[in-house]
Write an enzyme that holds these catalytic residues in place. Structure first.
Site, PDB file in Angstrom:
ATOM      1  N   CYS A  94       3.747   4.740  27.507  1.00  0.00           N
ATOM      2  CA  CYS A  94       4.451   3.938  28.523  1.00  0.00           C
ATOM      3  C   CYS A  94       4.391   4.544  29.920  1.00  0.00           C
ATOM      4  O   CYS A  94       5.012   4.016  30.843  1.00  0.00           O
ATOM      5  CB  CYS A  94       5.908   3.736  28.104  1.00  0.00           C
ATOM      6  SG  CYS A  94       6.934   5.215  28.320  1.00  0.00           S
ATOM      7  N   CYS A 109      -0.299  28.634  20.580  1.00  0.00           N
ATOM      8  CA  CYS A 109       0.059  27.985  19.307  1.00  0.00           C
ATOM      9  C   CYS A 109      -0.903  26.854  18.965  1.00  0.00           C
ATOM     10  O   CYS A 109      -0.857  26.310  17.863  1.00  0.00           O
ATOM     11  CB  CYS A 109       1.503  27.483  19.327  1.00  0.00           C
ATOM     12  SG  CYS A 109       1.764  26.040  20.373  1.00  0.00           S
ATOM     13  N   CYS A 142      10.320   4.942  25.619  1.00  0.00           N
ATOM     14  CA  CYS A 142       9.748   4.112  24.545  1.00  0.00           C
ATOM     15  C   CYS A 142       9.996   4.681  23.150  1.00  0.00           C
ATOM     16  O   CYS A 142       9.657   4.031  22.159  1.00  0.00           O
ATOM     17  CB  CYS A 142       8.252   3.906  24.773  1.00  0.00           C
ATOM     18  SG  CYS A 142       7.254   5.373  24.429  1.00  0.00           S
ATOM     19  N   HIS A 145       6.952   9.637  19.747  1.00  0.00           N
ATOM     20  CA  HIS A 145       7.075  11.027  19.288  1.00  0.00           C
ATOM     21  C   HIS A 145       6.130  11.911  20.116  1.00  0.00           C
ATOM     22  O   HIS A 145       4.938  11.658  20.187  1.00  0.00           O
ATOM     23  CB  HIS A 145       6.707  11.104  17.805  1.00  0.00           C
ATOM     24  CG  HIS A 145       6.579  12.501  17.279  1.00  0.00           C
ATOM     25  ND1 HIS A 145       7.681  13.257  16.909  1.00  0.00           N
ATOM     26  CD2 HIS A 145       5.491  13.278  17.066  1.00  0.00           C
ATOM     27  CE1 HIS A 145       7.257  14.445  16.499  1.00  0.00           C
ATOM     28  NE2 HIS A 145       5.940  14.489  16.572  1.00  0.00           N
ATOM     29  N   HIS A 148       7.903  18.866  19.169  1.00  0.00           N
ATOM     30  CA  HIS A 148       9.189  19.515  18.875  1.00  0.00           C
ATOM     31  C   HIS A 148       9.492  20.545  19.956  1.00  0.00           C
ATOM     32  O   HIS A 148       8.588  21.059  20.606  1.00  0.00           O
ATOM     33  CB  HIS A 148       9.148  20.200  17.504  1.00  0.00           C
ATOM     34  CG  HIS A 148       9.058  19.217  16.365  1.00  0.00           C
ATOM     35  ND1 HIS A 148       7.850  18.756  15.885  1.00  0.00           N
ATOM     36  CD2 HIS A 148      10.025  18.593  15.631  1.00  0.00           C
ATOM     37  CE1 HIS A 148       8.081  17.897  14.899  1.00  0.00           C
ATOM     38  NE2 HIS A 148       9.375  17.782  14.717  1.00  0.00           N
ATOM     39  N   ASP A 152      11.674  29.640  21.370  1.00  0.00           N
ATOM     40  CA  ASP A 152      10.885  30.879  21.468  1.00  0.00           C
ATOM     41  C   ASP A 152       9.932  30.826  22.669  1.00  0.00           C
ATOM     42  O   ASP A 152       8.863  31.418  22.649  1.00  0.00           O
ATOM     43  CB  ASP A 152      10.121  31.126  20.159  1.00  0.00           C
ATOM     44  CG  ASP A 152       9.183  29.970  19.796  1.00  0.00           C
ATOM     45  OD1 ASP A 152       9.075  29.011  20.597  1.00  0.00           O
ATOM     46  OD2 ASP A 152       8.555  30.021  18.727  1.00  0.00           O
ATOM     47  N   ARG A 161      10.232  26.173  24.314  1.00  0.00           N
ATOM     48  CA  ARG A 161       8.824  25.807  24.151  1.00  0.00           C
ATOM     49  C   ARG A 161       8.749  24.374  23.654  1.00  0.00           C
ATOM     50  O   ARG A 161       9.041  24.088  22.505  1.00  0.00           O
ATOM     51  CB  ARG A 161       8.133  26.748  23.152  1.00  0.00           C
ATOM     52  CG  ARG A 161       6.712  26.332  22.787  1.00  0.00           C
ATOM     53  CD  ARG A 161       5.995  27.424  22.007  1.00  0.00           C
ATOM     54  NE  ARG A 161       6.646  27.740  20.728  1.00  0.00           N
ATOM     55  CZ  ARG A 161       6.285  27.211  19.548  1.00  0.00           C
ATOM     56  NH1 ARG A 161       5.270  26.376  19.466  1.00  0.00           N
ATOM     57  NH2 ARG A 161       6.928  27.544  18.446  1.00  0.00           N
ATOM     58  N   CYS A 163       6.598  21.978  22.325  1.00  0.00           N
ATOM     59  CA  CYS A 163       5.303  21.982  21.663  1.00  0.00           C
ATOM     60  C   CYS A 163       4.886  20.526  21.458  1.00  0.00           C
ATOM     61  O   CYS A 163       5.467  19.818  20.642  1.00  0.00           O
ATOM     62  CB  CYS A 163       5.456  22.711  20.333  1.00  0.00           C
ATOM     63  SG  CYS A 163       3.932  22.881  19.439  1.00  0.00           S
TER      64      CYS A 163
END
Ligand SMILES: [Zn+2]
Length: 175
Positions: A94, A109, A142, A145, A148, A152, A161, A163
């Protein structure tokens, strides 16, 4: 004698059936609770609400899997993992501005990481999937996802962080 046996057999069938019904009744409330918690997540107030079919038509299959089905791209494969140019990251679904390049850092990571989101651009949800307790980050506009957030991150800044999946975001270079 044979008649009595048949009658007994018939009775035992009836009692079996009634027992089964009781078991089904006992299970019903649990089913309802599951349904309620599922809908609670879907009815969070998002400005942009689309049906699954509409999202499927708009997004690529990868974007749909990550943004709408909360999938995760494989680490070290995303296009923004190693990008550190100046600019802005917006929601791939969006175009809601989510992160600035100033907050991006190399977390090693395998996913693009930020120590801060643009204020009010994201919402959070407790994620207990895969036997872990994590905080899911979603686009506030919207509900897409993004990834997370963990505590740390770099201690010299926010300690957080974010991620994220490269698939969930789109980079807009600074002019
Ligand atoms: Zn969005």
């Amino acid at each position: 004698m044979r008649n009595i046996f048949i009658i007994l057999l018939a009775f035992s069938f009836v009692s079996c059936n009634s027992q089964n019904k009781n078991v089904e009744k006992a299970k019903e409330p649990t089913k309802e609770i599951t349904k309620k918690s599922e809908t609670k997540k879907d009815t969070m107030d998002f400005k942009i609400v689309k049906t699954d079919a509409e999202w499927k038509a708009q997004l690529s299959p990868e974007e749909y899997t990550v943004l709408r089905e909360k999938g995760t791209e494989r680490p070290f494969t995303g296009e923004y993992d190693k990008l550190f140019e100046k600019g802005m990251y917006v929601c791939a679904a969006c175009e809601n501005p989510l992160f600035t390049s100033d907050t991006k850092f190399d977390s090693h990571c395998g996913w693009p990481s930020f120590d801060e989101a643009i204020k009010g651009s994201t919402v959070y949800h407790k994620d207990t999937s895969f036997g872990m307790i994590r905080t899911e980050v979603m686009c506030a506009k919207c509900g897409g996802h993004l990834g997370h957030v963990f505590d740390d991150g770099p201690k010299e800044t926010t300690g957080q962080r974010y991620c994220t999946n490269s698939v969930s975001i789109k980079f807009i270079p600074a002019k």
